[in-house]
Design a protein around this motif. Structure first.
Motif, short mmCIF file in Angstrom:
data_model
loop_
_atom_site.label_atom_id
_atom_site.label_comp_id
_atom_site.label_asym_id
_atom_site.label_seq_id
_atom_site.Cartn_x
_atom_site.Cartn_y
_atom_site.Cartn_z
N GLU A 24 6.24 8.20 33.53
CA GLU A 24 7.40 8.64 32.74
C GLU A 24 6.94 9.64 31.69
OE1 GLU A 24 10.06 5.49 31.77
OE2 GLU A 24 11.09 6.63 30.22
N LEU A 25 7.72 10.69 31.52
CA LEU A 25 7.42 11.69 30.50
C LEU A 25 8.69 12.41 30.10
CD1 LEU A 25 5.71 14.82 32.12
CD2 LEU A 25 6.80 13.02 33.45
N ASN A 26 8.86 12.60 28.80
CA ASN A 26 10.02 13.32 28.28
C ASN A 26 11.35 12.78 28.81
OD1 ASN A 26 8.20 15.39 27.04
ND2 ASN A 26 7.79 15.90 29.17
N GLY A 27 11.43 11.48 28.96
CA GLY A 27 12.67 10.87 29.44
C GLY A 27 12.90 10.99 30.94
N GLN A 28 11.94 11.59 31.62
CA GLN A 28 12.02 11.74 33.07
C GLN A 28 11.06 10.74 33.72
OE1 GLN A 28 14.12 14.59 33.83
NE2 GLN A 28 14.27 14.47 31.60
N GLN A 29 11.37 10.37 34.96
CA GLN A 29 10.46 9.49 35.68
C GLN A 29 9.95 10.15 36.95
OE1 GLN A 29 12.64 5.77 36.08
NE2 GLN A 29 11.65 4.95 34.25
N PHE A 96 11.36 13.41 41.04
CA PHE A 96 11.35 13.66 39.59
C PHE A 96 12.79 13.66 39.15
CE2 PHE A 96 7.45 16.19 40.51
CZ PHE A 96 6.61 15.68 39.55
N GLU A 97 13.13 12.82 38.21
CA GLU A 97 14.51 12.79 37.73
C GLU A 97 14.57 12.02 36.42
OE1 GLU A 97 16.45 11.05 41.08
OE2 GLU A 97 15.54 9.10 40.80
N PRO A 98 15.66 12.16 35.66
CA PRO A 98 15.77 11.43 34.40
C PRO A 98 15.67 9.92 34.62
CG PRO A 98 17.41 13.17 34.49
CD PRO A 98 16.79 13.08 35.87
N ALA A 99 15.10 9.24 33.66
CA ALA A 99 14.94 7.80 33.74
C ALA A 99 16.29 7.12 33.94
CB ALA A 99 14.25 7.27 32.48
N ALA A 100 17.36 7.74 33.46
CA ALA A 100 18.70 7.14 33.53
C ALA A 100 19.36 7.27 34.90
CB ALA A 100 19.60 7.79 32.48
N THR A 101 18.72 7.99 35.82
CA THR A 101 19.35 8.25 37.12
C THR A 101 19.59 6.97 37.91
OG1 THR A 101 18.14 10.35 37.20
CG2 THR A 101 19.17 9.59 39.26
N GLU B 24 13.54 24.44 37.98
CA GLU B 24 13.96 23.86 36.69
C GLU B 24 15.03 22.81 36.94
OE1 GLU B 24 14.38 26.72 33.60
OE2 GLU B 24 15.56 25.41 32.32
N LEU B 25 14.91 21.70 36.24
CA LEU B 25 15.92 20.64 36.36
C LEU B 25 15.92 19.80 35.10
CD1 LEU B 25 14.60 17.78 38.70
CD2 LEU B 25 13.15 19.62 37.85
N ASN B 26 17.11 19.50 34.62
CA ASN B 26 17.25 18.64 33.44
C ASN B 26 16.43 19.13 32.25
OD1 ASN B 26 18.77 16.61 35.08
ND2 ASN B 26 16.80 16.29 36.05
N GLY B 27 16.35 20.45 32.08
CA GLY B 27 15.60 21.01 30.96
C GLY B 27 14.09 21.00 31.14
N GLN B 28 13.65 20.54 32.30
CA GLN B 28 12.22 20.50 32.61
C GLN B 28 11.91 21.61 33.62
OE1 GLN B 28 10.72 17.59 31.06
NE2 GLN B 28 12.80 17.51 30.27
N GLN B 29 10.66 22.08 33.60
CA GLN B 29 10.27 23.07 34.59
C GLN B 29 9.13 22.56 35.45
OE1 GLN B 29 9.56 26.66 32.28
NE2 GLN B 29 11.64 27.38 32.69
N VAL B 30 9.15 23.00 36.70
CA VAL B 30 8.05 22.78 37.62
C VAL B 30 7.28 24.09 37.69
CG1 VAL B 30 7.36 22.03 39.92
CG2 VAL B 30 9.55 21.27 38.96
N LYS B 31 5.97 24.02 37.47
CA LYS B 31 5.15 25.23 37.44
C LYS B 31 3.96 25.07 38.36
CE LYS B 31 6.31 25.57 32.53
NZ LYS B 31 5.81 25.45 31.15
#
Lengths: 119, 119
Positions: A24-29, A96-101, B24-31
């Motif tokens: 988990e990072l930045n509210g994403q899982q 990769f998606e928000p923890a709330a998904t 980019e998704l949910n304010g996050q970027q894949v690089k």
């Protein structure tokens, strides 16, 4: 924290359509899933969702098109877009998606997992 | 949107320590980044950062430990934690972090890239 080895994590479970959280990072899982067969049509109202294929070939059905994904390929599904993953043979994938998904969005289905396990 | 093929994207650039945005998704970027040699010590004040190794072996130095990462392994660096990536030979890696993340955190260095390109 420790490093996360993807193959090692995949060896810890065998159930299908039941994503496991590995980070988990930045509210994403970050989640891993093994899938086989057809999932249920659903969408996530507020969350974009990234599928990244580790092993096998995944079909992503949308209402207006179909996308075929192989290992090393990813697809970002924008929020609100209905989709249905289909795997003729077993597929290993990373999400990769928000923890709330929610697993199946607003849809409640026998495949729905309410609370995902960490591994 | 189209699917994203990681190998195809890696074939589009050769510069080191200069991440390219592929999604980019949910304010996050894949690089994606190709790295070789030593980077600069830095931290990201407000952003956790995920490193996922595609090819090669990466050393992540921290002030109190060193982590060795191989292909298929990932590491999540919590915000505020100083780190320095080192690649003896070229490494291909994927990064997942907020779009607002600065390349070298608060540090300005000759390796700093102010504005990342999309590929």
């Amino acid at each position: 924290m420790d490093k996360i080895n993807i193959e090692e994590k995949f060896s810890l479970f065998n159930d299908h359509w039941s994503p496991k959280v590995i980070g988990e990072l930045n509210g994403q899982q970050v989640k891993l899933a093994k899938v086989k067969g057809e999932f249920v049509w659903h969408s996530h109202e507020n969350e974009d969702e990234l599928f990244y294929i580790i092993k096998g070939n995944l079909t992503l059905e949308f209402r207006d098109k179909t996308v075929e994904l192989s290992p090393g390929e990813m697809y970002i599904i924008p929020k609100g877009v209905e989709h249905r993953p289909i795997a003729e043979n077993e597929v290993h994938l990373m999400l990769f998606e928000p923890a709330a998904t929610k697993h199946t969005g607003q849809v409640i289905h026998e495949l729905t997992v309410e609370k995902l396990d960490w591994i």
